[in-house]
Design an enzyme around this catalytic site. Sequence first.
Site, short mmCIF file in Angstrom:
data_model
loop_
_atom_site.label_atom_id
_atom_site.label_comp_id
_atom_site.label_asym_id
_atom_site.label_seq_id
_atom_site.Cartn_x
_atom_site.Cartn_y
_atom_site.Cartn_z
N ASP A 127 4.22 -21.64 8.50
CA ASP A 127 3.67 -22.98 8.32
C ASP A 127 4.29 -23.55 7.04
OD1 ASP A 127 2.31 -25.33 8.62
OD2 ASP A 127 0.36 -24.42 9.00
C1 BGC Z 1 0.22 -27.74 9.48
C2 BGC Z 1 0.90 -27.37 10.78
C3 BGC Z 1 2.01 -28.35 11.09
C4 BGC Z 1 2.97 -28.39 9.93
C5 BGC Z 1 4.15 -29.31 10.15
C6 BGC Z 1 1.21 -27.98 8.37
O1 BGC Z 1 0.60 -28.51 7.24
O2 BGC Z 1 -0.70 -26.74 9.13
O3 BGC Z 1 -0.05 -27.34 11.81
O4 BGC Z 1 2.66 -27.99 12.27
O5 BGC Z 1 2.27 -28.82 8.78
O6 BGC Z 1 3.79 -30.62 10.13
#
Ligand code: BGC
Length: 722
Positions: free
Chosen positions: A265
């Site tokens: 993530d």
């Molecule tokens: C979130 C993810 C997301 C990623 C990209 C993160 O802050 O937890 O779910 O896919 O950002 O945008």
Amino acid sequence: MKTKQYLEQLLNQMTLEEKIGQLIQLNGNMFSETKAEITGPARKFGITEEELTRIGNVLNFDDAAHMISIQKKHLEEDRNQIPLLFMMDVIHGFRTLYPIPLAMGASFSPKLMEACCEMAAKEAAAAGVHVTFAPMVDYVRDARWGRVMETCGEDPFLNGIMGAAQVKGFQGDDLTAPDRVATCVKHLAGYGGAEAGRDYNTVELSERLLREFYFPADKACIDAGVKMLMPSFNSLNGVPSTANKWLMKDVLADEWGFDGVVISDYNAIEELVVHGIAPDFRTAAKMCFACGCHIGMMSNAYFETLQALVEDGEIPMEAVDEAVMKVLSLKNDLGLFDDPYHGVSVQREAAVTMTPANRDLARRAAEECAVLLKNTGILPLSENTRKVALIGPFATSQAIRGNWACHGENADCVSVADGVRAILGEERVLTAKGCTCYLEDLSTEGFDEAIRVAKEADVVVLCLGEEQDYSGESHSRVDLGLPGVQLELARAVVAANPNAVALLFNGRPLVLTQLEPLVPAILDMWFPGCEGGNAAANLLFGRTNPSGKVTMSFPKASGQCPIYYNHPSTGRPKATPDDVFQNCASNYLDCGNLPLYSFGHGLSYSNFVYESLELDTPTLTKDSAITVNVTVYNDSTVDGQEVVQLYMRDLVASSVRPIQSLIGFEKVALAAGERKTVSFTITEPMLRFYDFACNYISEAGEFTVSTGYADHLLLTQKFTLQ
Ligand code: BGC
């Protein structure tokens, strides 16, 4: 598509730096900076122009033109001619937004979910997206957590089915097709179990709980062919998921055999240092890489340290090769070595985006997801009503798209006022805002106008809810009531005109305990997406019959959280779960145990009568099956749809079992006066559970099977597993 040998040859000719580039994802805006000078985000990241040409993956970008220009520039400079992989969060639509996933769950229609994802894939792929960070299938029980809006709720069985439907809808059968995108299931694991519902908070869950409730949806997506997986931000039983060897190696890789790409993530590798699990980026990178995290999203750690880790012999080159091969294989599965643009063109993007057909599907979805929580008979409203007043912060607002809106915009959304005007015309629709839906705004200045408008109308629709960005990432709340002075507005308006129904917009179950007695009907639209106003109007006036069902308990008070229907029995359950006075029982002194609205609840303008539940045999063996027939009759003059739900309870087992578990459902259309029998099959594997030692077993004994909904079972039969 290229052959395996082609990819192997490519890998052989790559330098270590080039390989590491494939394991890093950076934001699209870093790639579009001018050649002459690296500024902005890329500069902050400390990346040189030459290094940028080696990066393999892009997070977020504007549109087809932007994607084409980034890919073109990259291919002009990359000696290996490895196309960039473009990823984005397409969660409930790309530009044409359909309802948020929590609402989509309420449709109980995997077919609808699949169709909506197919439409989103078409729009996203035409703009240049190769991978979407969906489905998000985190299991949830606590509405304080803002990310409940991205899930399908508190039932692992439903979550798995809806997750798999998303994988199928986005990916189809052929990822090289220009209207398909690959999927990334997230977030493994336990993210929705954040302590006290506070996002990113620590998570402590037993292995038994993880396996029984939290893992099934991830596993269902893997079985459906998901291409990528994202570990969660949280620490799970003391170790953040991205570096959790038990989770990522023992379970995901070895037990489940997941062989797709794992992406961290956002910045999660670096966050190991903040978690206090790694002293520095280098250690963090080493830990995550060892756990099979192939790509670092916005990762300084991989960028700065992987090369030295390999050169110092702390990460074997074979492991790097294996990770790179996974990334190359995904690019190949998408056909990018043959067409790095995946059929993208500005013309195609314009032709397939926000088409009338897409909007039509979004509207139908919004109608199927809405849940009629209460109705004493006032709904549907008559189209002959002389004057209707729409009152509240959501009366004329277009801010109903819902969080994680990707490229969807408020301006694309049809407001309730516009939807109702399309049916009644301008003159018969009055509007007043009354107040805002902001937590900190306690102004009652708009009340007088709202009361005046209410008095002038025959019927009032109170358009209330939660600001759309109060749910979503890092948007946890401690008090789940209507924000600001909306409840006071409702009281003032109802005093002026008691003929008032509530129309809600919300990204999570809200506490409606005080609103509920004020109004004879409540229709929950969730965040319905771009066609919300049209869908609401059709439902309010009975052009469409509501059929959605709650998938996450609506607590009576925030203090009931976490609250969920499929909880284990206690040794001291309450005789009647809503009795507050029973002594020495598991209960609250100031609130019953039941939620206000339970899982599976949802009314209709039809009247469905559950006539019978019959088993073809009362005995089940490991090799046999039981057929359950449920007969439902539409005892009304209105055509409708009903979600027939099947629940099971294991009466005696070596571990305490949930008081009910959903094991089947089917949404059926029933014309007025029609009767249908829905058949379900029960087999032994459906009765398995994880025992104390986490063995997945079934045990001989008595079970009940019931229909109705979670806390309101209507018909029950017993059977025995031999
Ligand atoms: C979130 C993810 C997301 C990623 C990209 C993160 O802050 O937890 O779910 O896919 O950002 O945008």
